[in-house]
Design an enzyme around this catalytic site. Structure first.
Site, mmCIF file in Angstrom:
data_model
loop_
_atom_site.group_PDB
_atom_site.id
_atom_site.type_symbol
_atom_site.label_atom_id
_atom_site.label_comp_id
_atom_site.label_asym_id
_atom_site.label_seq_id
_atom_site.Cartn_x
_atom_site.Cartn_y
_atom_site.Cartn_z
ATOM 1 N N TYR A 103 -4.566 8.574 6.568
ATOM 2 C CA TYR A 103 -3.915 7.505 5.469
ATOM 3 C C TYR A 103 -4.944 7.252 4.311
ATOM 4 O O TYR A 103 -5.680 6.383 4.585
ATOM 5 C CB TYR A 103 -3.248 7.464 7.225
ATOM 6 N N LYS A 200 6.464 2.952 12.663
ATOM 7 C CA LYS A 200 6.621 5.127 12.889
ATOM 8 C C LYS A 200 7.753 5.241 13.961
ATOM 9 O O LYS A 200 9.411 4.582 14.797
ATOM 10 C CB LYS A 200 5.556 5.422 12.460
#
Length: 384
Positions: A103, A200
């Protein structure tokens, strides 16, 4: 049966949870308070100040520990705040080995914040766990793994990396955001630390920003609790409540994410205008056999490249999508589409990005829990 003996689908609802002591509330109350009354100096009921601990956050931390089969959970203001706490275990001169396909926010934190404090980061391909050994030396203190990786869905063998880490007395941390504990439990595979952007899938409704760490070892937990309190990057009681509520439906949401993800991946792979599809469930996906052994299913995250790998074509597709929303983030009940090169991975230099496959034409999908036929119809009209 105690929560320890529960199966996963029961732990999401009951793991580490108890009715509230005050009135027996089944859902944990939102203790919207910064401080707590004391009968005498130091004479409190376990809570003094909400940066250090808050009952709603404690309920979330207990749930996190339960679903990851850990002993200690810690909740933070964001996933990056959780990663920040892990790197603060280190000292100047220490070295970290990280996957090279990770990420963009993690990369930015490592390179642009912590490197200047004398911590060295090596970004390496980890598809072959044996290659990691080449980078281990006396200064190596941490191996940082994402699996599946963001956004190339590369699979890293947690058991093999854990074996290597233990052999060299190095900590192993696994970012389990994409898989969630529904699909894989890294602590059971030998990891020391599990990290989540709970924003998430754990929260699951795109309405909160929270990070999480889970560990088994008490000494390590104590160090991390100290850093959590000293640095203060904690989540508030309302955010804790929202993630706790999200966790209660994690298992049924993940089941549908996986079902829809499979249908979308197969549709894209058979589409004449799509060149490459990255999804761990394909038998020819790199390390598919490892994914099969360490994951229960293959998740709802998919990346793909249109034929010709043209940036303009990729942008045209994401702009035409109607049911998929063009947005940062992932893991919510609604389907999202992203363009990693200009969104989530924009902080990684282009040449570094492209080395790991994050080309300008790559599109990343977070497949939600809508009707799969509606999602396929939306892709059909957007791709043309």
């Amino acid at each position: 049966m105690g929560a320890k003996g529960l199966r996963f689908n029961s732990k999401t609802i009951h793991g580490g949870q108890h009715p509230d002591k005050a009135y027996g509330a089944v859902m944990p109350p939102i203790y919207q308070t910064s401080t707590y009354a004391q009968a005498t100096p130091g004479g409190h009921q376990g809570y003094e100040y909400s940066r250090s601990a808050n009952p709603t956050r404690t309920a979330l931390e207990n749930s996190l520990a339960s679903i990851e089969n850990g002993n200690y959970g810690l909740a933070f203001g964001s996933g990056l705040a959780a990663i920040d706490a892990v790197i603060k275990l280190l000292s100047p001169g220490d070295e970290v080995i990280s996957t090279n396909d990770l990420y963009g926010g993690s990369y930015r934190l490592f390179k642009m914040v912590f490197e200047k404090f004398g911590i060295t980061f090596h970004f390496v391909g980890m598809q072959n766990a044996d290659k990691i050994a080449d980078y281990i030396n006396g200064k190596t203190k941490l191996i940082w793994v994402e699996t599946p990786t963001n956004p190339m869905m590369n699979i890293i063998d947690i058991v093999s990396v854990a074996h290597l880490a233990k052999k060299h007395s190095v900590l192993l941390a696994v970012d389990n955001t994409f898989a969630t504990p529904y699909l894989q439990q890294p602590l059971d595979l030998g990891a020391d630390i599990v990290m989540h952007s709970a924003t998430k899938y754990l929260g699951g409704h795109s309405d909160v920003v929270v990070g999480a760490l889970v560990v088994k070892d008490k000494a390590l937990a104590d160090q991390l609790y100290f850093i959590q309190n000293a640095s203060g990057a904690v989540c508030g009681p309302m955010d804790s409540f929202l993630v706790l509520r999200g966790i209660k439906t994690l298992h049924i949401r993940m089941q549908r994410h996986c079902e829809n993800g499979r249908a979308i991946a197969q549709y894209l792979r058979s589409h004449p205008k799509i060149d490459k599809v990255y999804w761990p469930g394909f038998e020819d996906h790199p390390n598919h056999h490892i994914a099969k052994s360490q994951m229960k299913d293959f998740g709802g995250m998919i990346s793909f490249v249109p034929k010709g790998a043209n940036y303009e074509d990729a942008v045209a597709i994401v702009e035409k999508l109607k049911l998929f929303t063009l947005a940062e983030s992932l893991g919510g009940v609604e389907s999202l589409a992203g363009h990693p090169a200009s969104m989530t991975h924009a902080s990684i230099p282009k040449e570094e990005r492209e080395k790991s496959g994050v080309v300008d034409a790559l599109i990343r999908l977070s497949v939600g829990i809508e009707d799969e036929n509606d999602l396929i119809a939306d892709l059909e009209q957007a791709i043309g």
